[in-house]
Write an enzyme that holds these catalytic residues in place. Structure first.
Site, short mmCIF file in Angstrom:
data_model
loop_
_atom_site.label_atom_id
_atom_site.label_comp_id
_atom_site.label_asym_id
_atom_site.label_seq_id
_atom_site.Cartn_x
_atom_site.Cartn_y
_atom_site.Cartn_z
N ASP A 103 0.84 -1.26 -0.13
CA ASP A 103 0.07 0.00 0.14
C ASP A 103 0.73 1.18 0.02
O ASP A 103 2.07 1.08 0.12
CB ASP A 103 -0.95 -0.02 1.35
CG ASP A 103 -0.03 -0.20 2.51
OD1 ASP A 103 0.66 0.84 2.82
OD2 ASP A 103 -0.37 -1.29 3.24
N GLU A 108 22.40 -22.41 -17.88
CA GLU A 108 21.62 -21.37 -16.84
C GLU A 108 22.42 -20.56 -16.33
O GLU A 108 22.02 -19.26 -16.52
CB GLU A 108 21.06 -22.31 -15.86
CG GLU A 108 19.90 -23.28 -16.45
CD GLU A 108 19.37 -24.19 -15.34
OE1 GLU A 108 18.20 -24.47 -15.42
OE2 GLU A 108 20.00 -24.68 -14.15
#
Ligand code: DGJ
Length: 728
Positions: free
Chosen positions: A534, A614
């Site tokens: 928020d 990777e």
């Protein structure tokens, strides 16, 4: 001047670049709301509201022979209560004589340069001297209650903020039962309502509904802004799209219990009341004191994209504080999903060694570094390092991590306490527990009573001690359970209804003290993922961990919903392992990278298990992220797909403010054989400029926006693509 008072008509007008907000002090002294919307082009909008006898609606005493004037239908800036406006009210209170009504009338107003701030609460700030403030004072002489309505006008940002201060102006006690931040009446229109609901691991899901008659209520009573209901709604034209239609955003800058009521009434008028949740709320307002309510950030925009841009700009520049507000955020590796609680110093250093080699900039030690924390059943409260796991303590680990050239970040969950801690043994009364009742447990932990000053000081000493004693660059501040059994052992019984809000006043003060004293530390908010995402938290922590769901596809739905109100720079997003630990879904590393690059980027997997290929791919991802970060964090986000209309792909674009670079990303969630290719119309480009499209061809901005771009066929499991569109 963005705020004007017109003496002849008693109109108060707020103006931003594209919007106007009009009020009027009427002949009885009520502060009427007249208009909020696109700039209307004239000052006097009195004509818009017609008075007529609406039958069975009451009339104020002074208007008893004129049945056309009724508070029950009149648009207002902040309601009275108990005196004939039967719609949802902004405020409720009981006076010492037992009466429960008040009628607020205009007394005075003041226009000042700069933006007001709210004592004890976060608020949008103005550090450039561009904002203006209007303060309107209303009073009820019988109840001896006053209200100051605060309006902050940010002309360039198209943002208006609101907050209220409720004052006991008499000599007797007033008990507040409801204290909202604002009331906004929209007298005309066919509106849709968009809200952001969810759950743990699936926060901020978008739901758009056409309003029915009656009251829609969106609340959190969980002691946190919550995974379940973000304190943010949008009201928009029924046919509003990303690109057009009137859209109002209303965002409460608050991290605790909140409530938004949206009422479509008997005359099709819509009222929004937003603020503190009044469930079990009761505030003793002593004579001469006042209560300030949290701030609402309002915007009115043409289309949902513009609405989001207004919020993104405001949060980035005028909500987030500190040195990280606009600067590069370190690419991090967090050990949570790599090791959970099961780690040794050796294992962590192994991860760090690889991290450094891959180009990662910071190592974050997550949960489990302190005593009695072999799992999530205990150990919270003491914050003493577990020397079985870290034989040379935190200091030893940190100096080794720093020796490798990495920054160091630490996880804490300071607001919590475990029953098996020394702290609990010494201070059982510091936990929120109701007398004579076994409390609800969640993750087998309790919540500390932050409304107690002693607890506040203990937490300040503990966290500031950690930050003083160790060379820490970043704190992940977690909060892993809702607050129940709300009873403070340090608060008189008559004031227990104040505890949830006092908790947040204390938390904000704690954050304020720590961020002021340690300005170089980057704080990342977290609450079981995104349970406290928020604008209140964003004032202190520039980024918030978006969700515990790190599945890159599910995450796109979460990031999509979050993006309506909050900027990409605020969304913590990490690449994790495949199969994903929450969903079990297998996805390519490239897709995981593209999904996480839409936020503040990092890794959360066991780097020691990566293959050589990777590692090579991750090295490239990090280089790529660092290259595009200024556009992702500082540019404009365009949502190019709508999951409600199409579930086959997510597509989005970040465009630099000067429109010279666009990063276009797509993730195909349902690749079919021989399918219709993903085709999108680009947005936000310079129409007249030529762009190089992924190095493949050149095209004018206008053409890409009108005729669109077709992705090549993408196959396999959840394939993704990201390309640069660069102005030549
Ligand atoms: C919840 C957080 O969201 C996770 O990332 C992790 O930090 C755990 N808590 C640790 O307990």
């Amino acid at each position: 001047m963005s705020i004007r008072y017109i003496e002849e008509t008693k109109h108060l007008i707020l103006e931003t670049k594209n919007s106007g907000y009009h009020m009027k002090i009427d002949h009885l002294g009520y502060l009427q709301h007249m208009y909020y919307g696109p700039k209307p082009g004239q000052d006097n909008l009195s004509y818009a509201f017609r008075y007529y006898d609406r039958g069975f609606s009451g009339n104020p005493y002074d208007m008893r022979y004129d049945r056309t004037y009724s508070l029950d239908s009149m648009p207002q800036e902040y309601t009275s209560f108990g005196v004939g406006d039967f719609r949802v009210n902004s405020i409720a209170a009981s006076c010492s004589d037992g009466s429960r009504c008040a009628e607020f009338k205009y007394v005075s107003h003041e226009i000042v340069n700069g933006k007001y701030s709210i004592p004890g609460l976060p608020s949008v700030y103005d550090d450039e001297g561009k904002a203006q403030t209007l303060i309107v004072t209303l009073i009820d002489n019988a109840a001896n209650m006053g209200i100051k309505l605060y309006y902050g006008v940010f002309e360039d940002l198209d943002i208006i903020t609101r907050s209220a201060e409720i004052i006991n102006a008499g000599s007797e006690m007033v008990w507040l039962r409801k204290a909202s931040s604002m009331c906004l009446d929209l007298p005309y229109g066919n509106w849709d309502l968009i809200h952001f609901h969810g759950r743990h691991c699936m926060e901020r899901q978008v739901e758009r509904i056409n309003m029915f008659h009656g009251v829609h209520t969106f609340i959190s009573g969980r002691g946190m802004s919550s995974h379940q209901q973000n304190p943010f709604i949008i009201i928009c034209d029924h046919d509003a799209t990303e690109d057009s239609g009137i859209c109002y955003g209303m965002m409460l800058m608050y991290s605790g219990n909140h409530k938004t009521e949206v009422e479509r009434d008997q005359f099709e008028s819509v009222r929004v009341v937003m603020g503190l949740n009044d469930d079990r709320f009761r505030w003793e307002l002593e004579p001469g004191t006042s209560l300030h309510t949290p701030e609402v950030i309002l915007t009115c925009a043409d289309g949902l994209t513009e609405l989001s841009h207004n919020y993104h700009r405001c949060i980035r520049n005028n909500v987030v504080k500190g040195k990280y507000k606009l600067s590069h955020r370190p690419v991090l590796v967090n050990n949570w999903e790599a090791t959970y609680f099961d780690f040794t110093e050796e294992k962590l250093l192994e991860i760090c060694g690889i991290a450094k080699d891959l180009g990662i900039e910071m190592f974050v030690l997550d949960d489990g570094w302190f005593r009695n924390r072999k799992d999530d059943n205990g150990g919270l409260g003491d914050w003493v390092v577990d020397t079985d796991k870290l034989p040379e303590g935190l200091g030893g680990l940190i100096s080794k991590v720093k020796g490798m050239g990495l920054k160091f970040g630490l996880w804490i969950e300071p607001e919590m306490i475990s029953e098996d801690s020394d702290l609990y043994k010494a201070h059982p009364e510091w936990a929120l527990t109701a007398p004579g009742r076994a409390p609800m447990m969640a993750r087998n932990q309790l919540v500390l009573d932050l409304s107690n000053d002693e607890v506040h000081e203990y937490l300040y000493d503990t966290i500031s001690g950690l930050l003083r004693d160790y060379d820490i660059d970043y704190i992940k501040w977690d909060f892993n359970r809702p607050i129940s059994d709300v009873y403070s052992h340090s608060t008189p019984s008559a004031r227990q209804g104040e505890v949830p809000h006092r908790y947040y006043l204390s938390l904000y003060k704690l954050y304020d003290r720590l961020t002021t004293e340690f300005p170089d530390v980057l704080f990342e908010g977290c609450a079981g993922g995104g349970g406290r995402f928020d604008a209140g938290m964003l004032q202190y922590s520039p980024q918030v961990w978006c969700s515990d769901n790190t599945d890159p596809v599910a995450r796109l739905a979460i990031q999509y919903g979050t993006s309506f109100g909050y900027p990409s720079s605020s969304m913590g997003a990490h690449v994790s392992a495949s199969p994903n630990h929450q969903t079990g879904r297998k996805t390519p590393l490239s897709t995981r990278g593209i999904s996480a690059m839409a936020g503040t980027f990092g890794y959360e997997l066991d780097l020691t298990k990566l293959t050589v290929e990777e590692c090579g791919e991750i090295r490239n991802q990090i280089k790529r992220y660092k290259d595009i970060e200024p556009v992702v964090h500082g540019g404009r986000l365009y949502r190019l797909s709508d999951p409600a209309a199409n579930s086959r792909y997510y597509c989005w674009e970040h465009v630099s403010q000067d429109r010279s670079r666009c990063i276009l990303s797509v993730v195909v969630t349902d690749p079919q054989a021989n399918y219709t290719l993903v085709h999108v119309k680009l947005k936000g480009l310079d129409p007249d400029a030529m762009y190089s499209v992924g190095g493949e061809f050149e095209c004018r901005g206008r053409t890409l926006m009108q005729n669109g771009y077709t992705f090549p066929q993408l196959t396999g499991d959840y394939p993704a693509q990201q390309l640069d569109i660069i102005r030549i």
